[in-house]
Design a protein around this motif. Structure first.
Motif, PDB file in Angstrom:
ATOM      1  N   ALA A 196       0.796  -1.344  -0.065  1.00 10.76           N
ATOM      2  CA  ALA A 196       0.224   0.053   0.136  1.00 10.76           C
ATOM      3  C   ALA A 196       1.008   1.790   0.328  1.00 10.76           C
ATOM      4  CB  ALA A 196      -1.010  -0.259   1.242  1.00 10.76           C
ATOM      5  N   PRO A 197       0.362   2.539  -0.660  1.00 14.58           N
ATOM      6  CA  PRO A 197       1.131   3.660  -0.384  1.00 14.58           C
ATOM      7  C   PRO A 197       0.986   4.240   0.574  1.00 14.58           C
ATOM      8  CG  PRO A 197      -1.316   4.259  -1.605  1.00 14.58           C
ATOM      9  CD  PRO A 197      -0.834   2.516  -1.253  1.00 14.58           C
ATOM     10  N   ARG A 198       1.589   4.043   1.498  1.00 11.32           N
ATOM     11  CA  ARG A 198       2.021   4.245   3.182  1.00 11.32           C
ATOM     12  C   ARG A 198       3.239   4.849   3.263  1.00 11.32           C
ATOM     13  NH1 ARG A 198       1.858   0.045   6.847  1.00 11.32           N
ATOM     14  NH2 ARG A 198       1.340   1.186   7.857  1.00 11.32           N
ATOM     15  N   VAL A 199       3.813   6.036   3.860  1.00 12.34           N
ATOM     16  CA  VAL A 199       5.057   5.692   5.174  1.00 12.34           C
ATOM     17  C   VAL A 199       5.527   4.755   5.812  1.00 12.34           C
ATOM     18  CG1 VAL A 199       6.783   7.615   5.194  1.00 12.34           C
ATOM     19  CG2 VAL A 199       4.188   8.654   3.875  1.00 12.34           C
ATOM     20  N   GLY A 200       6.821   4.413   5.783  1.00  9.17           N
ATOM     21  CA  GLY A 200       7.853   4.353   6.448  1.00  9.17           C
ATOM     22  C   GLY A 200       8.891   4.885   7.068  1.00  9.17           C
ATOM     23  N   ALA A 201       9.927   4.188   7.149  1.00 12.40           N
ATOM     24  CA  ALA A 201      10.291   5.285   8.697  1.00 12.40           C
ATOM     25  C   ALA A 201      10.793   5.811   6.953  1.00 12.40           C
ATOM     26  CB  ALA A 201      11.868   4.173   8.540  1.00 12.40           C
ATOM     27  N   LEU A 202      11.473   7.156   7.493  1.00 11.01           N
ATOM     28  CA  LEU A 202      12.188   8.880   7.242  1.00 11.01           C
ATOM     29  C   LEU A 202      13.301   8.612   7.161  1.00 11.01           C
ATOM     30  CD1 LEU A 202       9.312  11.041   8.562  1.00 11.01           C
ATOM     31  CD2 LEU A 202       8.991   9.855   6.632  1.00 11.01           C
TER      32      LEU A 202
ATOM     33  N   MET B 133      15.698  14.841   4.928  1.00 12.92           N
ATOM     34  CA  MET B 133      14.950  14.886   3.515  1.00 12.92           C
ATOM     35  C   MET B 133      13.863  15.695   3.735  1.00 12.92           C
ATOM     36  SD  MET B 133      17.055  13.282   1.027  1.00 12.92           S
ATOM     37  CE  MET B 133      16.005  12.638   0.040  1.00 12.92           C
ATOM     38  N   PRO B 134      13.301  16.551   2.494  1.00 11.28           N
ATOM     39  CA  PRO B 134      12.011  16.184   2.601  1.00 11.28           C
ATOM     40  C   PRO B 134      10.869  15.989   2.931  1.00 11.28           C
ATOM     41  CG  PRO B 134      13.286  16.543  -0.197  1.00 11.28           C
ATOM     42  CD  PRO B 134      13.766  15.612   1.091  1.00 11.28           C
ATOM     43  N   ALA B 135      10.601  14.429   3.058  1.00 17.21           N
ATOM     44  CA  ALA B 135       9.519  13.437   3.493  1.00 17.21           C
ATOM     45  C   ALA B 135       9.367  14.315   5.268  1.00 17.21           C
ATOM     46  CB  ALA B 135       9.439  12.215   3.422  1.00 17.21           C
ATOM     47  N   ALA B 136      10.789  14.022   6.456  1.00 12.02           N
ATOM     48  CA  ALA B 136      11.048  14.929   7.365  1.00 12.02           C
ATOM     49  C   ALA B 136      10.440  15.786   7.644  1.00 12.02           C
ATOM     50  CB  ALA B 136      12.019  14.091   7.507  1.00 12.02           C
ATOM     51  N   VAL B 137      10.953  17.858   6.706  1.00  6.90           N
ATOM     52  CA  VAL B 137      11.214  18.414   6.760  1.00  6.90           C
ATOM     53  C   VAL B 137       9.720  19.072   6.436  1.00  6.90           C
ATOM     54  CG1 VAL B 137      11.484  20.675   5.933  1.00  6.90           C
ATOM     55  CG2 VAL B 137      13.427  18.957   6.475  1.00  6.90           C
ATOM     56  N   ALA B 138       9.554  18.335   5.636  1.00  5.98           N
ATOM     57  CA  ALA B 138       7.393  18.371   5.480  1.00  5.98           C
ATOM     58  C   ALA B 138       6.762  18.473   6.314  1.00  5.98           C
ATOM     59  CB  ALA B 138       6.931  18.004   3.793  1.00  5.98           C
ATOM     60  N   GLY B 139       6.816  18.022   7.360  1.00  7.73           N
ATOM     61  CA  GLY B 139       6.048  17.241   8.262  1.00  7.73           C
ATOM     62  C   GLY B 139       5.251  15.656   8.141  1.00  7.73           C
TER      63      GLY B 139
ATOM     64  N   GLY C 102      12.640  10.629   0.248  1.00 12.63           N
ATOM     65  CA  GLY C 102      13.475  10.210   1.800  1.00 12.63           C
ATOM     66  C   GLY C 102      12.930   9.550   3.186  1.00 12.63           C
ATOM     67  N   PHE C 103      11.829   8.415   2.457  1.00 12.84           N
ATOM     68  CA  PHE C 103      10.888   7.588   3.202  1.00 12.84           C
ATOM     69  C   PHE C 103      10.829   6.637   3.041  1.00 12.84           C
ATOM     70  CE2 PHE C 103       7.293   9.216   1.374  1.00 12.84           C
ATOM     71  CZ  PHE C 103       6.949   8.189   0.265  1.00 12.84           C
ATOM     72  N   ALA C 104      11.270   4.948   3.744  1.00 14.25           N
ATOM     73  CA  ALA C 104      10.822   3.904   3.207  1.00 14.25           C
ATOM     74  C   ALA C 104      10.113   2.868   2.839  1.00 14.25           C
ATOM     75  CB  ALA C 104      12.232   3.025   4.596  1.00 14.25           C
ATOM     76  N   GLN C 105       9.615   2.009   2.514  1.00 12.90           N
ATOM     77  CA  GLN C 105       8.236   1.591   1.621  1.00 12.90           C
ATOM     78  C   GLN C 105       7.723   1.209   3.757  1.00 12.90           C
ATOM     79  OE1 GLN C 105       8.176  -1.563  -0.345  1.00 12.90           O
ATOM     80  NE2 GLN C 105       6.249  -1.548  -0.141  1.00 12.90           N
ATOM     81  N   ALA C 106       6.478   0.889   4.100  1.00 13.11           N
ATOM     82  CA  ALA C 106       6.311   0.444   5.376  1.00 13.11           C
ATOM     83  C   ALA C 106       6.063  -0.937   5.424  1.00 13.11           C
ATOM     84  CB  ALA C 106       4.218   1.582   5.207  1.00 13.11           C
TER      85      ALA C 106
END
Length: 347
Positions: free
Chosen positions: A129-135, A139-145, A205-209
């Motif tokens: 599924a399109p879920r966010v894993g480890a950040l 990287m932009p994913a962590a910075v964006a929240g 910058g996030f891994a697969q859940a």
């Protein structure tokens, strides 16, 4: 889990994997009628021991490995030429089976650990599924929240229904401000983000859940075998890429492995046992590599003997393995000092 218990669990896990590896050699040797003189957990001076039959079972001072000493296996062993219990007097195929039994024991251990996890608390697998894993920090994913567990619904207005589709859409917007529609805790949200431009490819910058997969008893064994074979294949591919120079070698020594085990133990049973499963697979693959001092190096000499019907000079083979052992020791020290300790002190 407390730090002390986590360290104890890590030491126990490594010791158990070593014992099982050496037990593979031991039982294969005994099954072939060979005389095993010592079964040691650790190297160096013997701290404690007991004897059963012809074998001394010992715990030695340096718990960094272990060994099984089979009569007639080392050059210079004083054994009679007609002694049927000596390793050197056995047929090459029997000696081959004794050597391969160690890595095989680690492989079987990995299958059992995987099956046990699948039948109980579950073994993690990539979530499609399109879920966010480890950040990744910074990287932009962590910075964006973004947060682990967020389910991405659309990227710049384009719906995504799988992790692969999510990655593909993000890669299409390098350096471009976009909006992500996501679901968090049952609520829909909009989040602006700008993927980093990595050579014309968008990266956030996030891994697969990961999700925990469970099976019934019979299915767990089949799935455990399949997952172990897949992981072993991935490890072989990684070794191949490393040796060919296609992939940068990222090695961990004893300190780094211990750190990961302690970290896994503090996170819980599943992360810890999953790491033990992975290490057991790596031990099996690593020991089968055709390098001197490893089981794979000995198997090369035995395979040559079985093909040519000619035994390699024992002293020559001994010198080759000694040189390989010294090189391996130097590599371990270098990885520990310049890799594990450098990362530890850098923190």
């Amino acid at each position: 889990m407390s730090t002390v218990l986590a360290i104890a669990a890590a030491v126990l896990a490594v010791s158990l994997l070593i014992i099982l590896h050496e037990a593979g050699h031991y039982f294969a040797a005994r099954r072939s009628g060979m005389r095993v003189e010592r079964f040691s957990v650790g190297f160096g001076p013997v701290v404690a021991s007991f004897r059963r039959g012809e074998t001394e079972f010992a715990i030695s001072a340096l718990p960094l490995g272990g060994y099984v000493r089979i009569a007639g296996m080392s050059p210079g062993d004083d054994v009679a030429p007609d002694d049927p219990t000596a390793y050197a007097n056995q047929a090459a195929w029997r000696r081959f089976l004794v050597i391969v039994a160690g890595p095989a024991a680690n492989y079987v251990t990995a299958v059992i650990v995987a099956a046990a996890l699948l039948a109980t608390i579950g073994l993690r697998a990539p979530d499609p599924a399109p879920r966010v894993g480890a950040l990744m920090p910074g990287m932009p994913a962590a910075v964006a929240g973004l947060e682990p567990g967020d389910r991405i619904l659309s990227v710049a207005g384009a719906p995504v229904d799988s992790f692969r589709a999510l990655v593909a859409e993000l890669q299409r917007h390098p350096g471009e401000p976009i909006v992500l529609e996501l679901e968090r805790g049952g609520e829909r949200r909009s989040l602006p983000i700008t993927p980093r431009d990595d050579g014309g490819v968008g990266r956030v910058g996030f891994a697969q859940a990961q999700v925990a997969v469970r099976r019934g008893p019979a299915g767990a064994l089949v799935e455990g075998l399949r997952r172990t074979n897949a992981a072993a294949g991935a490890q072989l591919a990684a070794f191949g890429s490393m040796f060919s120079g296609k992939q940068r070698a990222e090695l961990s020594g004893p300190v780094g492995i211990a750190q990961e085990l302690v970290r896994g133990a503090r996170q819980g049973a599943e992360p810890f046992l999953a790491l033990v499963w992975t290490i057991s697979i790596v031990l099996a693959i690593l020991n089968l590599l055709p390098l001197p001092a490893l089981d794979g190096g000995r198997l090369v000499f035995l395979a040559w003997e079985m093909i040519t019907r000619r035994r390699v000079n024992e002293k020559v083979e001994s010198y080759v393995h000694l040189a390989g052992f010294v090189a391996l020791l130097v590599l371990i020290i270098a990885v520990t000092v310049f890799g594990d300790l450098a990362r530890l002190l850098g923190r």
